[in-house]
Design a protein around this motif. Structure first.
Motif, short mmCIF file in Angstrom:
data_model
loop_
_atom_site.label_atom_id
_atom_site.label_comp_id
_atom_site.label_asym_id
_atom_site.label_seq_id
_atom_site.Cartn_x
_atom_site.Cartn_y
_atom_site.Cartn_z
N CYS B 246 0.89 -1.22 -0.10
CA CYS B 246 -0.12 0.06 0.08
C CYS B 246 0.80 1.19 0.06
O CYS B 246 2.25 1.27 0.08
CB CYS B 246 -0.89 -0.05 1.29
SG CYS B 246 0.04 -0.02 2.71
N ASP B 247 0.10 2.33 -0.07
CA ASP B 247 0.82 3.84 0.09
C ASP B 247 0.99 4.13 1.33
O ASP B 247 1.69 4.92 1.91
CB ASP B 247 0.28 4.72 -0.96
CG ASP B 247 0.35 4.33 -2.38
OD1 ASP B 247 1.66 3.83 -2.72
OD2 ASP B 247 -0.63 3.98 -3.32
N TYR B 248 -0.33 4.07 1.98
CA TYR B 248 -0.50 4.59 3.49
C TYR B 248 -1.17 3.35 4.39
O TYR B 248 -2.12 2.78 3.89
CB TYR B 248 -1.39 5.61 3.59
CG TYR B 248 -0.96 6.99 2.62
CD1 TYR B 248 0.41 7.43 3.00
CD2 TYR B 248 -1.50 7.36 1.72
CE1 TYR B 248 0.87 8.69 2.16
CE2 TYR B 248 -1.25 8.68 1.07
CZ TYR B 248 0.03 9.25 1.53
OH TYR B 248 0.37 10.34 0.68
N LEU B 249 -0.40 3.47 5.41
CA LEU B 249 -1.08 2.38 6.46
C LEU B 249 -1.71 3.43 7.35
O LEU B 249 -0.84 4.20 8.13
CB LEU B 249 -0.03 1.59 7.28
CG LEU B 249 -0.62 0.85 8.60
CD1 LEU B 249 -1.92 -0.05 8.18
CD2 LEU B 249 0.48 0.02 9.33
N ALA B 250 -2.96 3.65 7.42
CA ALA B 250 -3.76 4.23 8.60
C ALA B 250 -4.24 3.47 9.77
O ALA B 250 -4.93 2.55 9.67
CB ALA B 250 -4.72 5.04 7.98
N CYS B 251 -3.42 3.64 10.85
CA CYS B 251 -3.68 2.71 11.89
C CYS B 251 -3.94 3.48 13.46
O CYS B 251 -3.26 4.16 13.81
CB CYS B 251 -2.34 1.74 12.21
SG CYS B 251 -2.84 0.43 13.25
N GLY B 252 -5.04 3.10 13.96
CA GLY B 252 -5.17 3.62 15.14
C GLY B 252 -6.05 2.80 16.14
O GLY B 252 -6.95 2.12 15.42
N PHE B 253 -5.96 2.75 17.39
CA PHE B 253 -6.52 1.51 18.38
C PHE B 253 -7.81 2.37 19.00
O PHE B 253 -7.92 1.89 20.21
CB PHE B 253 -5.49 0.90 18.97
CG PHE B 253 -4.69 0.02 18.09
CD1 PHE B 253 -5.26 -1.30 17.66
CD2 PHE B 253 -3.37 0.35 17.50
CE1 PHE B 253 -4.48 -2.08 16.81
CE2 PHE B 253 -2.73 -0.46 16.89
CZ PHE B 253 -3.24 -1.63 16.29
N GLY B 254 -8.43 3.16 18.54
CA GLY B 254 -9.37 3.89 19.29
C GLY B 254 -8.86 5.13 20.02
O GLY B 254 -7.87 5.77 19.34
N LEU B 255 -9.61 5.85 20.78
CA LEU B 255 -9.39 7.18 21.23
C LEU B 255 -9.04 7.01 22.63
O LEU B 255 -9.54 6.38 23.53
CB LEU B 255 -10.62 8.09 20.99
CG LEU B 255 -11.11 8.19 19.56
CD1 LEU B 255 -12.33 9.15 19.39
CD2 LEU B 255 -9.96 8.73 18.75
N VAL B 256 -8.03 8.15 23.03
CA VAL B 256 -7.96 8.48 24.21
C VAL B 256 -8.16 9.73 24.88
O VAL B 256 -7.81 10.67 23.86
CB VAL B 256 -6.42 8.10 24.94
CG1 VAL B 256 -6.03 6.29 24.78
CG2 VAL B 256 -5.39 8.69 23.87
N PRO B 257 -8.59 10.22 25.77
CA PRO B 257 -8.86 11.51 26.36
C PRO B 257 -7.74 12.46 26.44
O PRO B 257 -6.68 11.89 27.10
CB PRO B 257 -9.72 11.31 27.61
CG PRO B 257 -9.29 10.12 28.25
CD PRO B 257 -8.82 9.30 27.28
N ASN B 258 -7.89 13.74 26.13
CA ASN B 258 -6.82 14.62 26.18
C ASN B 258 -7.11 15.15 27.43
O ASN B 258 -7.70 16.25 27.94
CB ASN B 258 -6.91 16.01 25.28
CG ASN B 258 -6.52 15.31 23.76
OD1 ASN B 258 -5.56 14.69 23.65
ND2 ASN B 258 -6.68 15.75 22.74
N ILE B 259 -6.52 14.70 28.62
CA ILE B 259 -6.69 15.15 30.04
C ILE B 259 -5.72 15.82 30.79
O ILE B 259 -5.42 16.18 31.94
CB ILE B 259 -6.84 13.91 30.99
CG1 ILE B 259 -5.94 12.87 30.79
CG2 ILE B 259 -8.41 13.29 30.57
CD1 ILE B 259 -5.94 11.53 31.93
N GLU B 260 -4.63 16.18 29.79
CA GLU B 260 -3.35 16.98 30.46
C GLU B 260 -3.74 18.36 30.88
O GLU B 260 -3.17 18.52 32.06
CB GLU B 260 -2.33 17.08 29.39
CG GLU B 260 -1.63 15.80 28.83
CD GLU B 260 -2.52 14.69 27.92
OE1 GLU B 260 -3.56 15.53 27.58
OE2 GLU B 260 -2.21 13.58 27.99
N LEU B 261 -4.40 19.17 30.13
CA LEU B 261 -4.99 20.06 30.78
C LEU B 261 -5.84 20.33 32.16
O LEU B 261 -5.62 20.90 33.21
CB LEU B 261 -5.44 21.03 29.70
CG LEU B 261 -5.95 22.78 30.01
CD1 LEU B 261 -4.41 23.35 30.29
CD2 LEU B 261 -6.56 23.35 28.89
N PRO B 262 -6.80 19.41 32.11
CA PRO B 262 -7.63 19.29 33.26
C PRO B 262 -6.64 18.66 34.54
O PRO B 262 -6.92 19.20 35.41
CB PRO B 262 -8.94 18.12 33.01
CG PRO B 262 -8.80 18.19 31.39
CD PRO B 262 -7.38 18.70 30.82
#
Lengths: 82, 425
Positions: B246-262
């Protein structure tokens, strides 16, 4: 296209539609090495959302710009693989 | 000697961090009741990541409605602006892309900082051309070339199919969609959608447009290799393994919250690692509210309702906030179904070999980090998580691989110029 933007990628002029981010302009210019890692590995964008910092390039002399979050502007001088 | 002050100071009733659906909904709710509202966002556009590109090329009527409502609400947007510190309750310190530093004085704060993708290390994940699923989608919305490119989509979650659909509309050739969750799990999730007709309809439409694209369940990536300008991706279903060019492998295993600021604000977390909020979306710190993905990965509909509740609550309109709570609680069931349907399989924890990098900023291999008992020790000894992304990528991976939690966040939240930080002292 009326609203094409002209900018330089590694000294080469490229024209992109308005609304293009710098990372996309770099890819359109055929470059896939955005930066070098501390062990000198080539890197390109990962997250596309301004988090991972892998797409950092130098824009008009300013180092470490997140190219995925910055829209192309006329006359930008973009340097990759630094 | 006095430290230099920030270059500009802004006063507002309600400050909102994040201009995605949760932030927009919160801003509308608060501004429509007459409060002065200032929304700060990293990006140069309104809409966050999910509604990125919707202003220029509208695809979602719902997004267009909310963007218009925001413009009519009287809320102000400070775009291309990153919050870098919370020096005291009532003050945010931010830096604009122009490097101008701004101090924002607020009465109430709403954190709508969204989520990022979870990336797990496997051999070859640092190669150019291996990107996030949402990552490639986000970039393609702003001109990244995908037309005629072959894309393997892998990882987990409903985003995989949505992105396959989106990229194909832009002319990409989707080689395959490899979902790590097994058939039973995904069917369970699909069944739960009966309670959410809009989601079910959306899912069916997407799936019907992708009938000729393989959707391989119980399948995950093992490695990626570069050969010239092409990528070779090895996939497995646990029994067989095969390779897809392929030309690109798009790979992600779901989402994680951006909690750094809180976290930097001192807000407490739940045992699940999300921001703890009460029914009015107020965090453990009175006057600081939180909505959207940081309180639980629930998607855009959930974020819009939580945002409105947070906006009303912060504006003191508690009755209006209460009216929306039933609807929100229904979306919280969706949140649970999502987590269960796309729970990660154990095999993903051992994709990396010991020399596979986990920290891409400091180039630290998994094997080095695994020698330590916790995140803090690993950081101190290996510099893992101490680079430019400040552990946002490898810290999330380490949490899955080793079960380590993030313990604290120190300012600056994002790399900033020293001059801006001096204003905090």
């Amino acid at each position: 296209m009326g609203d094409a933007i002209h900018l330089q990628i590694n000294g080469r002029e490229i024209s992109v539609p308005a609304g293009t981010v710098v990372a996309a302009a770099i890819a359109l210019a055929g470059e896939d090495r955005f930066r070098r890692s501390v062990m000198n590995q080539p890197r390109g964008p990962l997250c596309g959302m301004g988090v991972c910092m892998e797409c950092r390039v130098t824009i008009s002399g300013r180092a470490h710009c997140r190219s995925c979050q910055i829209l192309c502007e006329p006359g930008m001088d973009v340097r990759t693989d630094e | 000697m006095c430290a230099p002050m920030s270059e500009r100071s802004i006063e507002t009733d309600i400050a909102i961090v994040g201009a995605g659906p949760a932030g927009i909904a919160a801003a509308c709710a608060a501004a429509e009741s007459g409060k002065r509202v200032l929304v700060v966002d990293d990006t140069p556009w309104l809409g966050g990541q999910i509604w990125r590109g919707e202003q220029r090329h509208p695809t979602s009527p719902e997004a267009s409605q909310w963007l218009q409502r925001f413009r009519d609400s009287g809320a102000e947007l400070l775009d291309s602006t990153s919050v870098i510190a919370l020096p005291a309750l009532g003050t945010l310190l931010a830096e604009r892309l122009s490097r101008e530093s701004i101090s924002i004085q607020y009465q109430r704060l709403i954190l709508a900082t969204g989520a990022r993708e979870l990336f797990l290390p496997f051999p070859g994940w640092t190669l150019p051309g291996v990107m996030g699923v949402g990552g490639l989608q986000a970039l393609a919305k702003n001109g990244w070339p995908v037309e005629g490119r072959r894309v393997v989509i892998a990882g987990s979650g409903p985003l995989l199919l949505a992105v396959a659909d989106g990229l194909r509309r832009k002319g990409a050739e989707i080689v395959t969609v490899a979902e790590q969750a097994p058939l039973g799990q995904v069917l369970g999730f699909a069944t739960s959608l009966v309670r959410y007709p809009s989601k079910l309809w959306q899912g069916m439409q997407i799936r019907s447009r992708l009938l000729d694209v393989p959707y391989q369940l119980g399948t995950w990536p093992m490695k990626a290799e570069a050969t010239g300008k092409e990528l070779l991706v090895t996939l497995t279903d646990g029994r067989d393994r095969w390779t897809e060019p392929c030309d690109y492998l798009a790979c992600g295993f779901g989402l994680v919250p951006n909690i750094e600021l809180p976290l930097a604000a001192g807000c407490e977390l739940t045992s699940g690692g999300f921001l703890a909020v009460d029914s009015y979306q107020q965090s453990s710190i009175p006057g600081i509210y939180c909505a959207g993905e940081p309180v639980g990965i629930g998607g855009v509909d959930c974020a819009l309702i939580e945002g409105q509740i947070a906006g009303h609550s912060a504006a003191g309109a508690l009755e209006q906030a209460s009216k929306l709570m039933d609807r929100r609680d229904r979306w919280h069931l969706f949140r649970l179904a999502l987590a269960k349907g796309f729970a990660l399989r154990d095999e993903l924890r051992s994709l990396a070999s010991s020399d596979t990098l986990i920290c891409r900023c400091e180039d630290v291999p998994v094997g080095r980090v695994g020698e330590f008992d916790g995140w803090r020790e690993a950081k101190l000894h290996t510099r893992c998580g101490m680079g430019a992304c400040q552990g946002r990528i490898c810290g999330s991976a380490a949490k899955v691989l080793f079960g380590w939690g993030m313990q604290s966040v120190r300012p600056p939240i994002l790399p900033a110029k020293v001059q801006s930080l001096l204003s905090t002292t």
